[in-house]
Design a protein around this motif. Sequence first.
Motif, mmCIF file in Angstrom:
data_model
loop_
_atom_site.group_PDB
_atom_site.id
_atom_site.type_symbol
_atom_site.label_atom_id
_atom_site.label_comp_id
_atom_site.label_asym_id
_atom_site.label_seq_id
_atom_site.Cartn_x
_atom_site.Cartn_y
_atom_site.Cartn_z
ATOM 1 N N SER A 523 0.863 -1.195 0.000
ATOM 2 C CA SER A 523 0.000 0.000 0.000
ATOM 3 C C SER A 523 0.894 1.238 0.000
ATOM 4 N N PHE A 524 1.481 1.540 -1.183
ATOM 5 C CA PHE A 524 2.537 2.537 -1.251
ATOM 6 C C PHE A 524 2.026 3.973 -1.092
ATOM 7 N N LEU A 525 0.815 4.248 -1.588
ATOM 8 C CA LEU A 525 0.270 5.595 -1.425
ATOM 9 C C LEU A 525 0.025 5.925 0.054
ATOM 10 N N GLN A 526 -0.565 4.932 0.770
ATOM 11 C CA GLN A 526 -0.782 5.142 2.193
ATOM 12 C C GLN A 526 0.533 5.301 2.949
ATOM 13 N N ALA A 527 1.538 4.505 2.546
ATOM 14 C CA ALA A 527 2.854 4.583 3.191
ATOM 15 C C ALA A 527 3.474 5.955 2.966
ATOM 16 N N GLU A 528 3.362 6.475 1.732
ATOM 17 C CA GLU A 528 3.930 7.791 1.431
ATOM 18 C C GLU A 528 3.236 8.873 2.261
ATOM 19 N N ALA A 529 1.901 8.793 2.365
ATOM 20 C CA ALA A 529 1.153 9.804 3.126
ATOM 21 C C ALA A 529 1.541 9.778 4.605
ATOM 22 N N ASP A 530 1.688 8.572 5.180
ATOM 23 C CA ASP A 530 2.073 8.466 6.589
ATOM 24 C C ASP A 530 3.466 9.017 6.824
ATOM 25 N N CYS A 531 4.384 8.734 5.920
ATOM 26 C CA CYS A 531 5.750 9.235 6.085
ATOM 27 C C CYS A 531 5.801 10.756 5.971
ATOM 28 N N THR A 532 4.999 11.308 5.066
ATOM 29 C CA THR A 532 4.952 12.764 4.928
ATOM 30 C C THR A 532 4.458 13.399 6.229
ATOM 31 N N LYS A 533 3.427 12.784 6.845
ATOM 32 C CA LYS A 533 2.919 13.280 8.122
ATOM 33 C C LYS A 533 3.984 13.177 9.203
ATOM 34 N N ALA A 534 4.710 12.047 9.222
ATOM 35 C CA ALA A 534 5.757 11.860 10.226
ATOM 36 C C ALA A 534 6.856 12.912 10.067
ATOM 37 N N ILE A 535 7.217 13.235 8.836
ATOM 38 C CA ILE A 535 8.275 14.225 8.581
ATOM 39 C C ILE A 535 7.801 15.622 8.968
ATOM 40 N N ASP A 536 6.511 15.905 8.740
ATOM 41 C CA ASP A 536 5.965 17.196 9.165
ATOM 42 C C ASP A 536 6.099 17.364 10.677
ATOM 43 N N LEU A 537 5.920 16.247 11.411
ATOM 44 C CA LEU A 537 6.004 16.283 12.869
ATOM 45 C C LEU A 537 7.446 16.268 13.365
ATOM 46 N N ASP A 538 8.324 15.607 12.613
ATOM 47 C CA ASP A 538 9.725 15.459 13.043
ATOM 48 C C ASP A 538 10.629 15.500 11.824
ATOM 49 N N LYS A 539 11.235 16.647 11.563
ATOM 50 C CA LYS A 539 12.061 16.852 10.367
ATOM 51 C C LYS A 539 13.323 15.997 10.367
ATOM 52 N N LYS A 540 13.648 15.381 11.499
ATOM 53 C CA LYS A 540 14.877 14.585 11.597
ATOM 54 C C LYS A 540 14.599 13.086 11.711
ATOM 55 N N ASN A 541 13.417 12.664 11.292
ATOM 56 C CA ASN A 541 13.044 11.259 11.382
ATOM 57 C C ASN A 541 13.615 10.501 10.188
ATOM 58 N N VAL A 542 14.766 9.912 10.373
ATOM 59 C CA VAL A 542 15.486 9.239 9.289
ATOM 60 C C VAL A 542 14.659 8.108 8.692
ATOM 61 N N LYS A 543 14.039 7.298 9.551
ATOM 62 C CA LYS A 543 13.262 6.158 9.054
ATOM 63 C C LYS A 543 12.100 6.614 8.177
ATOM 64 N N ALA A 544 11.498 7.738 8.492
ATOM 65 C CA ALA A 544 10.395 8.242 7.677
ATOM 66 C C ALA A 544 10.872 8.616 6.281
ATOM 67 N N TYR A 545 12.063 9.250 6.193
ATOM 68 C CA TYR A 545 12.626 9.582 4.869
ATOM 69 C C TYR A 545 12.940 8.317 4.091
ATOM 70 N N LEU A 546 13.516 7.317 4.741
ATOM 71 C CA LEU A 546 13.873 6.066 4.061
ATOM 72 C C LEU A 546 12.613 5.349 3.554
ATOM 73 N N ARG A 547 11.580 5.310 4.397
ATOM 74 C CA ARG A 547 10.355 4.599 4.019
ATOM 75 C C ARG A 547 9.585 5.355 2.940
ATOM 76 N N ARG A 548 9.592 6.693 3.011
ATOM 77 C CA ARG A 548 8.931 7.457 1.954
ATOM 78 C C ARG A 548 9.698 7.313 0.651
ATOM 79 N N GLY A 549 11.039 7.276 0.754
ATOM 80 C CA GLY A 549 11.839 7.055 -0.449
ATOM 81 C C GLY A 549 11.503 5.716 -1.097
#
Length: 590
Positions: A523-549
């Motif tokens: 479910s890649f669209l949902q994964a991208e949306a969740d990671c974008t939300k996580a990055i909005d909350l924490d600009k230094k969340n490395v795992k969120a950048y990796l998973r959105r990538g």
Amino acid sequence: MASHAANIWVLLGLGLAGILLMTKKLKKTIKADFGAFIQKLELLPPPQPAPPKAPHPLTGLNFAVSDVFDIEGYVTGFGHPDWLRTHEASSRTSPVVLALVEGGATCVGKTVVDELSYSIHGENKHYSAPTNPAAPTLIPGGSSSGAAVAVAANFVDFSLGIDTLGGVRVPAAFCGVIGFRPSYGVISNTGIIPVSSSLDTVGLLAKDPNVLHRVGLVLLQLPYSVQRNPKQILLADDCFQLLKIPADRVSQVVINSIEKHFGRQGLKHENLEKYFSSKVPSLKEFYSLKINGDSKFSSLLLLANVAQFLQRYEFKCAHGEWINSEKPVLDSSFSAQVNESVNMKNKEIEICKSIRNEMRLAVSDLLKDDGILVIPTTAYPPPKLGSKEIFSEDYQNCVFSLLSIASISGCCQVTLPLGYYDKCPVSVSFIARHGGDRFLLDTVQTLYSSLQEHADTFAKSKLSYNAVKQEHSAEAVKEKGNQAYKDKQWQKAIGFYTEAIKLSGNNATYYSNRAAAYLELGSFLQAEADCTKAIDLDKKNVKAYLRRGTAREMLGYYKEAIEDFSHALVLEPTNKRAAVSAERLRKVFQ
């Protein structure tokens, strides 16, 4: 004075006219007097003495009394219409009421009590429960429910109640006012209907600690003396563990206030369970006699059992004949207690007397003349109206374990409000040795303002205790999600992470973890949306950048994916996954 008292009621009537309404939330009509009063009346003080004599000490104050105090010309109702019907009007007024009137205060009415003034809940099916001004959907506490409500709603400056096993302390705690149970026997119980003669004490409720102090000195007939500060203040740590709200919401407020006024040197911690087990040997004898079990027992729980046993026995001795002859309609839970067979042999009576004497000595040895014991007033916040929780074994055990300390020892106790937790009134109690009433009232007067300031600071803190509680719950649910993820139960993991987000929606980790589970399901669209939300909350969340990538790579957004992996590499230069992924995509993109 008569016109003054009349004006008070006119003003109250005008101010509260709009409160006669039906609310969907409460599903009950809120009366103009909040259902606090059973009888309006007026007892005026004598004229002021001529100068240069000082005016009466309670001049300008008005008060109400619970409907267990005799007032000449009125039938004392005792919380039951059948009692009212079968008794004559009183021929004289209770001495304690007279003392207050002669001291300059005006008595303006009698207030509702629980059925035969027995329980501590504040719900009386014959007169309905007075509305708790501090929390209208919650019980006001009893037995002096109306007295507490009258004070909390500012109808009177102070009120009188009877405290047997918390009859003043509990409604004070639940309605957010001050409640004072004096030392046993220091105030006359003449002209008051008894509940349990060895436990009953006239109690006082007020909002203002200065009013409490003024009235307390008149009731106790104490002359002026130099105020003393406590040299030691003991926090009963095991009692605070009984609390059903975060213990530090109460204890830390007290500690901060004590340190501000007296420093840390006098602050100590005590385990009352162990202390009473060693200092009150008759508890073990009572346990062996009444309860067939092993040698292990809880001293606090046994105190609760002794107090309740005494109350039932003495109540039946005083009123059993009337109940048997008149057969009044009683609440089912109360009726079960009254009809329970309570027979005390001489040996049991002697053991109970020994427990009371040993408890009084134990508390005196612990506190001396200059010590204050700090405990929660009740373990539970005020339950909802009509709640069955008040009849549960845990509720009864926890509540009476705390209330029985002063009731059995006869020591004096003051209940003090500490603001709110989760929209429920919070309180704490101070106890001094038997006879230390003046010392206790002085201590309350010294600490009260500071306690309110620190309670207010806690209430206004960045993270409310309710938010902390929700965060703890969210963390627990997240851990369940992590376990489900490890077990490759992707959909189940998503469910847990979603629940955690509902409890605490500003935590980047919850969104990032849910994205990882979405990736496993494709479910890649949902994964991208969740990671974008996580990055909005924490600009230094490395795992969120990796998973959105990763999600963007699978969706064919290669340029954006490279940016995500590159950003992760900037945040964490040694991250091999980010370096390899970015390099691989650059080659593909070229």
